[in-house]
Design an enzyme around this catalytic site. Structure first.
Site, short mmCIF file in Angstrom:
data_model
loop_
_atom_site.label_atom_id
_atom_site.label_comp_id
_atom_site.label_asym_id
_atom_site.label_seq_id
_atom_site.Cartn_x
_atom_site.Cartn_y
_atom_site.Cartn_z
N ARG A 1 0.84 -1.20 0.00
CA ARG A 1 0.00 0.00 0.00
C ARG A 1 0.88 1.25 0.00
O ARG A 1 1.85 1.33 0.75
CB ARG A 1 -0.91 0.00 1.22
CG ARG A 1 -1.85 -1.20 1.20
CD ARG A 1 -2.86 -1.17 2.32
NE ARG A 1 -3.67 -2.39 2.26
CZ ARG A 1 -4.63 -2.69 3.13
NH1 ARG A 1 -4.91 -1.86 4.12
NH2 ARG A 1 -5.32 -3.81 3.00
N ARG B 1 2.01 0.68 10.31
CA ARG B 1 1.61 1.11 8.97
C ARG B 1 2.79 1.01 8.02
O ARG B 1 3.65 1.89 7.99
CB ARG B 1 1.07 2.55 9.04
CG ARG B 1 0.33 3.03 7.79
CD ARG B 1 -0.32 4.37 8.01
NE ARG B 1 -1.31 4.33 9.07
CZ ARG B 1 -2.57 3.92 8.92
NH1 ARG B 1 -2.99 3.56 7.73
NH2 ARG B 1 -3.40 3.88 9.94
N GLU C 1 -6.71 -1.40 15.26
CA GLU C 1 -7.29 -2.30 14.27
C GLU C 1 -6.30 -3.41 13.87
O GLU C 1 -5.15 -3.14 13.56
CB GLU C 1 -7.69 -1.51 13.02
CG GLU C 1 -8.26 -2.38 11.92
CD GLU C 1 -8.50 -1.61 10.62
OE1 GLU C 1 -8.56 -0.37 10.67
OE2 GLU C 1 -8.61 -2.27 9.58
N SER D 1 -10.39 -6.37 9.66
CA SER D 1 -11.57 -5.68 9.18
C SER D 1 -12.38 -6.71 8.40
O SER D 1 -11.88 -7.31 7.46
CB SER D 1 -11.16 -4.51 8.27
OG SER D 1 -12.26 -3.69 8.00
N ARG E 1 0.75 -6.66 12.53
CA ARG E 1 0.13 -6.11 13.72
C ARG E 1 -0.08 -7.18 14.80
O ARG E 1 -0.05 -6.88 16.00
CB ARG E 1 -1.21 -5.43 13.36
CG ARG E 1 -0.99 -4.17 12.52
CD ARG E 1 -2.27 -3.41 12.24
NE ARG E 1 -2.00 -2.23 11.43
CZ ARG E 1 -2.93 -1.33 11.07
NH1 ARG E 1 -4.19 -1.50 11.43
NH2 ARG E 1 -2.59 -0.29 10.34
#
Length: 428
Positions: free
Chosen positions: A262, A277, A349, A352, A391
């Site tokens: 990303r 991130r 988070e 999802s 994560r």
RNA sequence: GGAGAGGUGGCCGAGUGGUUGAAGGCGCACGCCUGGAAAGUGUGUAUACGGUAAUCCCGUAUCGAGGGUUCGAAUCCCUCUCUCUCCGCCA
């Protein structure tokens, strides 16, 4: 994308529903395009009908050996207007299609309304953050000894938002992947799939990343127009593109481990520290293809499958139902799972889980037959992280940390580390 | 990278310019036959869009994709793409 028929039939209520998630539908432009499209399509099809009829006549006349030159001249007169109409119609349809591709999915009933994450609703909280007698460190500090986690080395070759892992840390990272895949395949009934990490624009259009979110993706130089996948959702869901499956084959439950890429354009300054991130990270992704009537229950089940990973690793977490303003473009309903991170004293988070209704299925023409001989109908698609591996590594480090900087490994993970119970930081 | 052969309906497979959305077969659905079943037999069996509110009806489009030639293209021409075979290279 939305079914254009609901826009035609229930325009006002659809516009209202889209407004709930902060999207301003171009109502007047749509009505104008539709009106012009309809008139032009009727005219074009009339002309085509006329041409086809006359051409057939010519064929018959020729078969009888008659002179066909006058007939040919008569059809020729249609040609110019027909060509003009066909071209304009195609342009209009393309414009209408482009408009529709920009429209997000309609939120499910029961999704809380709100502008952003502040309107999200906590569904449940599982596990208790463990109190410590010392000030908890974050994963960056815990991973520093011996270059377990080496952000500087990664930055030298690639820049920020990359990491190098060494030794026991790299092994723990790999162990998490194996553990997750085994759990979902052995206990939750998912089929493991291996898929391409480079995909074409059409695949990304199918799941909804394109045309709107190209800036979030990495493109690869070359003539093929490849982009790196931002999530396994793209290649795995696209296994259904252009397919018609038997209803008896549903549900399809698939799990894939892939790296994800990303660009994080627009996230400057957010989570610049550590693994949270990254431009490149590993994820184990769950995807389900189901009958429309099963998708609500399937989302709840998929969520439970993802939660099972956290429970097995003894990590405290909470489940959030996202508000209309916080959901992704293609989602109808989304649950986020947030894991407790002692280093941040916050829930973050880690998964999802979304259902998309037929939104993705319509874009990729993914269909099934409810019974033999029945008309094909669009399937419903769902996916969720099970889990984001980087994560999860952060959560294992921060929740398992001891005063001396060592890390207690969750019991279920130990078989994947040759029985290791605790990671002790290298002394040098 | 070089050479060659191919992509037609759910599947197999005909079809080199004219009522071909597409023969034939398989599969599937329904009926007949049967005590029941198999076999046999008859009929039907693509999708999307539009005219319409409509599962009927009518029209349009679709034979890998996109252009072109033509009154008319599955059929002729061009470009692209995918598959297969052989050679080269490579993990």
């Amino acid at each position: 994308m939305l079914d254009i028929r609901i826009l035609r039939q229930d325009l006002d209520s659809t516009v209202t529903a889209l407004a709930r998630r902060g999207f301003a539908f171009e109502r007047e432009r749509f009505l104008d395009l539709e009106a012009r499209r309809k008139a032009l399509q009727v005219r074009t099809q009339d002309l085509q009908n006329e041409r086809n009829t006359r051409s057939r006549t010519i064929g018959q006349a020729k078969a009888r050996g008659e002179d066909i030159e006058p007939l040919k001249a008569a059809v020729g007169e249609l040609g110019a207007e027909l060509k003009q109409c066909e071209q304009e119609l195609q342009e209009l349809q393309t414009e209408l299609e482009d408009l529709l591709l920009q429209v997000p999915n309609l939120p499910d009933s029961g999704v809380p309304e709100g502008a952003d994450e502040s309107a999200n609703v906590e569904v449940r909280r599982v596990g208790e953050p463990q109190p410590t007698s010392f000030e908890p460190r974050d994963h960056v500090d815990l991973g520093n000894p011996g270059g377990w986690l080496d952000f500087e080395a990664a930055a030298r070759m690639s820049g920020s938002r990359f990491v190098v892992m060494r030794g026991e840390m790299a092994r723990l990272h790999r162990a998490l992947i194996q553990f997750m895949l085994d759990l979902h395949t052995r206990e939750h009934g998912y089929q493991e799939v291996y898929v391409p990490y480079l995909v074409n624009a059409n695949a990304l259009l199918g799941t909804g990343q394109l045309p709107k979110f190209d800036a979030d993706l990495f493109s690869v130089h070359g003539e093929q127009g490849f982009r790196l996948i931002p999530t396994a959702e793209v290649p795995v869901t696209n296994l259904m593109a252009q397919q018609i499956v038997d209803g008896t084959d549903l549900p399809l439950k698939m799990v894939a481990h892939t790296p994800c890429f990303r660009s994080e354009a627009g996230s400057y300054g957010r989570d610049v520290r550590g693994l949270i991130r990254q431009h490149q990270f590993e994820k184990v992704e769950l995807v389900q293809i189901v009958r429309p009537q099963d998708s609500s229950a399937a989302l709840e089940a998929l969520l439970v499958d993802a939660e099972a990973v956290l429970q097995a690793l003894d990590l405290p977490y909470r489940v959030m139902l996202l508000s209309t303003g916080d959901m992704g473009f293609a989602a109808a309903r989304t649950y986020d799972i947030e894991v407790w991170l002692p280093g941040q004293q916050a829930y973050r988070e880690i998964s999802s889980c979304s259902s998309f209704g037929d939104f993705q299925a319509r874009r990729m023409q993914a269909r099934y037959r409810s019974e033999a001989g029945a008309k094909p109908e669009l399937v419903h698609t769902l996916n969720g992280s099970g889990l984001a591996v980087g994560r999860t590594l952060v959560a294992v480090l921060e929740n398992g940390q001891q005063a001396d900087g060592s890390i207690v490994i969750p019991e279920r993970l130990r078989p994947y580390l040759g029985g290791t119970e605790r990671l002790v930081p290298p002394s040098k």
